[in-house]
Design a protein around this motif. Structure first.
Motif, mmCIF file in Angstrom:
data_model
loop_
_atom_site.group_PDB
_atom_site.id
_atom_site.type_symbol
_atom_site.label_atom_id
_atom_site.label_comp_id
_atom_site.label_asym_id
_atom_site.label_seq_id
_atom_site.Cartn_x
_atom_site.Cartn_y
_atom_site.Cartn_z
ATOM 1 N N ASN A 50 0.813 -1.210 0.000
ATOM 2 C CA ASN A 50 0.000 0.000 0.000
ATOM 3 C C ASN A 50 0.855 1.273 0.000
ATOM 4 O OD1 ASN A 50 -2.677 0.913 -0.140
ATOM 5 N ND2 ASN A 50 -2.741 1.367 2.039
ATOM 6 N N VAL A 51 1.839 1.294 -0.884
ATOM 7 C CA VAL A 51 2.812 2.395 -0.921
ATOM 8 C C VAL A 51 2.318 3.540 -1.805
ATOM 9 C CG1 VAL A 51 5.136 3.067 -1.668
ATOM 10 C CG2 VAL A 51 4.785 0.909 -0.430
ATOM 11 N N SER A 52 2.396 4.748 -1.264
ATOM 12 C CA SER A 52 2.106 5.965 -2.031
ATOM 13 C C SER A 52 3.293 6.915 -1.924
ATOM 14 C CB SER A 52 0.852 6.665 -1.508
ATOM 15 O OG SER A 52 -0.309 5.891 -1.732
ATOM 16 N N LYS A 53 3.476 7.708 -2.976
ATOM 17 C CA LYS A 53 4.502 8.753 -2.961
ATOM 18 C C LYS A 53 3.933 9.993 -3.610
ATOM 19 C CE LYS A 53 8.384 10.889 -2.495
ATOM 20 N NZ LYS A 53 8.854 11.315 -1.154
ATOM 21 N N THR A 54 3.943 11.100 -2.843
ATOM 22 C CA THR A 54 3.469 12.386 -3.356
ATOM 23 C C THR A 54 4.582 13.413 -3.261
ATOM 24 O OG1 THR A 54 2.584 12.997 -1.182
ATOM 25 C CG2 THR A 54 1.076 11.909 -2.728
ATOM 26 N N TYR A 55 4.543 14.381 -4.176
ATOM 27 C CA TYR A 55 5.510 15.478 -4.190
ATOM 28 C C TYR A 55 4.749 16.798 -4.178
ATOM 29 C CZ TYR A 55 8.880 11.959 -5.816
ATOM 30 O OH TYR A 55 9.676 10.840 -5.936
ATOM 31 N N ASN A 56 5.310 17.776 -3.489
ATOM 32 C CA ASN A 56 4.758 19.125 -3.534
ATOM 33 C C ASN A 56 5.444 19.902 -4.646
ATOM 34 O OD1 ASN A 56 2.968 18.848 -1.320
ATOM 35 N ND2 ASN A 56 4.692 19.090 0.093
ATOM 36 N N VAL A 57 4.647 20.362 -5.595
ATOM 37 C CA VAL A 57 5.157 21.157 -6.710
ATOM 38 C C VAL A 57 4.445 22.506 -6.662
ATOM 39 C CG1 VAL A 57 5.456 21.315 -9.207
ATOM 40 C CG2 VAL A 57 5.542 19.077 -8.071
ATOM 41 N N GLY A 58 5.151 23.507 -6.130
ATOM 42 C CA GLY A 58 4.508 24.799 -5.916
ATOM 43 C C GLY A 58 3.392 24.653 -4.897
ATOM 44 N N ASP A 59 2.206 25.069 -5.281
ATOM 45 C CA ASP A 59 1.048 24.947 -4.390
ATOM 46 C C ASP A 59 0.275 23.653 -4.616
ATOM 47 O OD1 ASP A 59 1.581 27.434 -3.282
ATOM 48 O OD2 ASP A 59 0.398 28.484 -4.806
ATOM 49 N N SER A 60 0.756 22.824 -5.524
ATOM 50 C CA SER A 60 0.040 21.604 -5.869
ATOM 51 C C SER A 60 0.728 20.368 -5.290
ATOM 52 C CB SER A 60 -0.062 21.449 -7.398
ATOM 53 O OG SER A 60 -0.698 22.565 -7.978
ATOM 54 N N GLU A 61 -0.021 19.310 -5.140
ATOM 55 C CA GLU A 61 0.512 18.018 -4.705
ATOM 56 C C GLU A 61 0.363 17.028 -5.857
ATOM 57 O OE1 GLU A 61 0.244 16.117 -0.491
ATOM 58 O OE2 GLU A 61 -1.401 15.245 -1.665
ATOM 59 N N VAL A 62 1.485 16.421 -6.246
ATOM 60 C CA VAL A 62 1.491 15.465 -7.355
ATOM 61 C C VAL A 62 1.676 14.061 -6.793
ATOM 62 C CG1 VAL A 62 2.682 14.727 -9.449
ATOM 63 C CG2 VAL A 62 2.424 17.169 -8.956
ATOM 64 N N THR A 63 0.812 13.149 -7.207
ATOM 65 C CA THR A 63 0.906 11.757 -6.761
ATOM 66 C C THR A 63 1.662 10.951 -7.807
ATOM 67 O OG1 THR A 63 -1.178 11.896 -5.537
ATOM 68 C CG2 THR A 63 -0.383 9.690 -6.100
#
Length: 233
Positions: free
Chosen positions: A8-21
């Motif tokens: 159940n692994v997830s990875k998200t990144y913050n790009v500016g004001d947005s969150e990218v999954t």
């Protein structure tokens, strides 16, 4: 035996004001001493998955087990030791040190672990014994990729991670590199994980994981993987 398990692994990144999954609740297992291909288009999460297995990045949530170790719980020092001792990396653009000759590029990693292979033997195993004193800019693309494989194997890692290892090569050279990777898996009993967008490579693997938009579409086992020379590139 399962070498790598994602739960159940997830990875998200913050790009500016947005969150990218990049990965979205991914679960799978990879068998020990096998060749696994992670297949998918650009942006599907392939390289993120490889970076998480290699300990170069951390999951946002979920559990990643390598053998009996939950690497998602390792501190920075432990993660560095894990990368140094357990993981070999092969990249699309080689990452060789330009100021060192071929033998020196391989020898430098032999000092990382107490159970490393002999650097000259590794260079011999990839067919570059007559190029030991040559520098990277004196080698062809295929020779540099073979040298990077020798370097990755030399420290005797448990897992060999390959990010688009044939992406910058012509078809003939790509075949020879793929043959070398599959041979290395069987000769040295390594778990080889190859990230690629080239579906032909998948035919040579024991298992194929298909990624799309950060999720696993499906995975499949090849009971009889093709030989490299049987694949239409």
């Amino acid at each position: 035996m399962k070498t790598v398990t994602f739960e159940n692994v997830s990875k998200t990144y913050n790009v500016g004001d947005s969150e990218v999954t990049a990965l979205d609740h991914v679960s799978f297992s990879i068998e020990d001493e096998s060749v696994t291909v992670i297949l998918g288009p650009s942006g599907s999460g392939k390289s993120t998955m490889l970076n998480l297995i290699g300990g170069m990045d951390r999951a946002s949530s979920g559990c990643i087990r390598v053998s009996d170790t939950d690497i998602s719980k390792l501190n920075e020092f432990e993660l560095t030791e894990y990368r140094r001792k357990k993981i070999g990396f092969v990249f699309q653009f080689y990452n060789l040190i330009p100021s060192l000759n071929a033998l020196e590029n391989v020898s430098i990693v032999a000092k990382m672990t107490p159970h490393s292979f002999d650097a000259k033997e590794m260079i011999r195993s990839v067919g570059l014994e007559d190029r030991c004193q040559h520098f990277p800019d004196e080698l062809s693309g295929g020779e540099m990729q073979r040298l990077s494989i020798a370097r990755a194997i030399c420290k005797n890692p448990d897992i060999l991670l390959c990010d688009e290892p044939t992406g910058a090569l012509d078809s003939a050279t790509g075949r020879s590199v793929l043959q070398l990777l599959t041979d290395m898996a069987r000769k040295y009993n390594k778990t080889v994980i190859i990230v690629t967008h080239n579906a032909s490579i998948a035919l040579c693997a024991n298992e194929v994981i298909h990624l799309k938009d950060g999720r696993i579409e499906f995975s499949e086992k090849n009971e009889k993987p093709l030989k490299v020379d049987e694949v239409n590139w």
